[in-house]
Write an enzyme that holds these catalytic residues in place. Sequence first.
Site, PDB file in Angstrom:
ATOM      1  N   ASP A 392     -28.702 -68.164 -19.285  1.00  0.00           N
ATOM      2  CA  ASP A 392     -29.090 -69.547 -19.551  1.00  0.00           C
ATOM      3  C   ASP A 392     -29.735 -70.122 -18.281  1.00  0.00           C
ATOM      4  OD1 ASP A 392     -29.250 -71.945 -20.844  1.00  0.00           O
ATOM      5  OD2 ASP A 392     -27.122 -72.448 -20.643  1.00  0.00           O
ATOM      6  N   GLU A 395     -35.141 -70.925 -16.387  1.00  0.00           N
ATOM      7  CA  GLU A 395     -36.573 -71.302 -16.354  1.00  0.00           C
ATOM      8  C   GLU A 395     -37.158 -71.208 -14.943  1.00  0.00           C
ATOM      9  OE1 GLU A 395     -34.116 -73.041 -17.780  1.00  0.00           O
ATOM     10  OE2 GLU A 395     -34.596 -72.431 -19.812  1.00  0.00           O
ATOM     11  N   ASP A 457     -31.572 -76.426 -26.871  1.00  0.00           N
ATOM     12  CA  ASP A 457     -30.667 -77.524 -27.225  1.00  0.00           C
ATOM     13  C   ASP A 457     -31.160 -78.405 -28.374  1.00  0.00           C
ATOM     14  OD1 ASP A 457     -29.250 -76.431 -25.199  1.00  0.00           O
ATOM     15  OD2 ASP A 457     -29.740 -77.977 -23.726  1.00  0.00           O
TER      16      ASP A 457
HETATM   17  C1  GLC Z   1     -27.609 -75.543 -21.615  1.00  0.00           C
HETATM   18  C2  GLC Z   1     -27.746 -74.531 -22.757  1.00  0.00           C
HETATM   19  C3  GLC Z   1     -26.605 -74.714 -23.726  1.00  0.00           C
HETATM   20  C4  GLC Z   1     -25.274 -74.594 -22.975  1.00  0.00           C
HETATM   21  C5  GLC Z   1     -25.225 -75.585 -21.833  1.00  0.00           C
HETATM   22  C6  GLC Z   1     -23.983 -75.418 -20.981  1.00  0.00           C
HETATM   23  O1  GLC Z   1     -27.819 -76.826 -22.081  1.00  0.00           O
HETATM   24  O2  GLC Z   1     -28.974 -74.658 -23.401  1.00  0.00           O
HETATM   25  O3  GLC Z   1     -26.671 -73.784 -24.761  1.00  0.00           O
HETATM   26  O4  GLC Z   1     -24.228 -74.817 -23.843  1.00  0.00           O
HETATM   27  O5  GLC Z   1     -26.361 -75.417 -21.001  1.00  0.00           O
HETATM   28  O6  GLC Z   1     -23.904 -74.159 -20.461  1.00  0.00           O
END
Ligand code: GLC
Length: 778
Positions: A392, A395, A457
């Site tokens: 995650d 980017e 999200d």
């Molecule tokens: C980001 C991700 C999401 C995750 C959050 C906390 O917003 O896109 O899926 O739950 O981070 O880790």
Amino acid sequence: MRILGKEKKFVSGSGFGLIECENGFVRIDPVRESIMRLRVSASGEFPDSVSPMLVDNFKPQGGVEVIEGSRMVVTGSMAVWYRSGKVSFLGKNGRHLCNSSPEGGFTIGEGRTGCRLSMPKKSHYYGFGEKGGWLDKRETRMMMWNLDMFDPNARGNASQGNTDVDPMYASIPFFIQYRAGRCHGIFIHSDQKSFFDLGMDDNETFGMTVENDVLDMFVIDGPEISDVVRLYTELTGRMDLPPLWALGYHQCRWSYPNEKRVREIAKLFRKNEIPCDAIWLDIDYMDEYKSFTFNNKAFPKPKKLSKDLMNDGFRMIVNLDPALADDPDWEIAQKGKKKDYFFREGKDFYIGKVWPGDALFPDFRNRKAADWFADLGCKFADEHGLSGLWFDMNEPADMSNPWDCPVHLAHGNLYAHYQLAAMYDAWHKSHPDSRHFFLTRSATAGTQRYASIWTGDIRSRFGHLETAIPMCCNLGLSGMPFNGSDVGGFADNCDGELFARWMQYGAFTPFFRNHSSTGTSDQEPWAYGKKVLNICREYTALRYRLLPYIYSAFHQAVETGAPIQRPMIYSFPDDERFVNEARQYMFGDHILVAPVTNRGVDWKRVRFPEGKWVDFHTGKIIEGPDNMKVDAPLKKMPVYIRGGAPIPMWPAAQSTEAIDRKILRVECYPGGNAQTVLYEDDGETRAYERGDWAETVLETREDDEKRILIRRPAEGKYRVKGRKIEVVFVGCRSKRSEVTLVANGRRRKRKPGIGSKRNEISVKVPDNDEGFEIELRY
Ligand code: GLC
């Protein structure tokens, strides 16, 4: 910006063609029969650039011919024609692909290069990776710059024409132009910011600009969408076969706070009989958001937890962020500093803000740093029994500078790509006989080789459910077939109706994971009462029953790059009703899925392609082409099977582990002749690379008197010993029909079983190497 201007000279280089123009140069390299690489630069310098987006063995192939008199450069079956500053691209048999807009084709400026093409009337544009809005990107503006975009698509419903939030987490500068059933593709080979204007400035011009000194584009001939996708994925690569369990249902949330809750969730899945293969831990499992750690209080024995879960058919997967806490007492961060693995801005390490607060970013351009991170990731997974990893915030997301974080500027759109390439190598090195499962948020062209992707999200709103369909279809067309959206939506509270509709849709998407944000209400399948729970149970079970069919569709993606969730226009390119159709789609070759994406409705308008279509729920035949309003009460998502299609299935199970593989059910639908290639292997190891796989052609024939299922002999070595095949003819005219098994040159009558719901007749026969036919006489 200047235009490149008129041609002055055509030159043959060694294996390439060069056109010298008033303000710069065009260089043309043959790549494959149907792919041509074209580069534009002011200086005439064309650095030998092969980025990690392209497959390792990328090599130009084929010859080039420069025909000065006719102002043409020909490569293989393609040609570029340059006259008076205008450019045209020709494909096989001289087919015209596209040409520059009236003001001229290529532009050159300060650190920017571009191309302006004519947008013919009735042309449509697909691909572009992860983008909001509707399927056809005509009349939109897009930017390619990987960005942590919380709440994407917030502006509303795609079908209402909103262009939506842009850019998003993944940037794939590749598109397909479709016109009257004929297509070609263009891949802009750039990891920098690029901009696409599809008829917004001028509705007859398609403008592309990149922040590079050299414009580097690959023009890909079709003529079918599937040809373009196949060729594009030859260039940028295809996904590996995933483990079978990754195709099951996944349960995630930000965050299950402790071990007790995780165990409780697992128990509730089994108690409620909702099939599930994986439970995901989001960031709060960590010790103060330090990657590669567990919070010992909340998760005292993670290894034991993962083992117990595994015994019950659940895998454990955790979120792993790339940025590491800048903590003077934390060994990993200190070691990284000592080794100089973090990104520096000037003399100092760059410090951004992510979940732990001050954070250091591994400089993934440095292969040693990337390998170090990847080794830590693999060891962490092994030590704690993690079956997969979730990448995650790559980017990279930096809350202190979301747009122009210097790490991002230095890596372009390749930060996640570098990270995942190293992870992929490390994983396979340390697990030589296992498959990997990585999920990523950020990506670019080629990242499909390493990871699956989800759309970030998205919110719990019907409009976002609706937007997920074209977004995932376009991701699939952009070379990333293993994709999905957070089922139920991430941000905001989901309600029962939306959840039921999203679960129905999710069961027919490549990646099927429920996830929701912190602070939102519970989003597990049992959170909305009995009625919704029953719907979830039915659709997740259906997902598991369909796994042989779905797995075969994944195998197609591995072999040819074909999307798994396909826009209608991909499968029916001559039906112009589908040029911007994303309210329904094809799941694999034969299943038409029409999710309900509006609140409070119990119907759906479905556009049936030519041929016969069988209502999966009732067995009723619909004659296409037709547009029809069909019944869709909450408990029903309209699903249709292509007439005649044989659909391989397994018995329902609570996890992929628990599937009884001794029974293969082949459901044969009425209404035509069709074929399915069933791909099978152990679903777990890499034995398939050593020939341990099987491909079986299942074929149906139908005439006025009889229906036949032909099971051809399997290719490959993989076999399930002692397996029985249950052949089910759906929609039979008479219960007195006669069933005959034809095998080994003998005909034997069989006593059929009878199912009332969809007017079914079934018969069980032993699976064998020779193949057989089952004949049903009316
Ligand atoms: C980001 C991700 C999401 C995750 C959050 C906390 O917003 O896109 O899926 O739950 O981070 O880790």
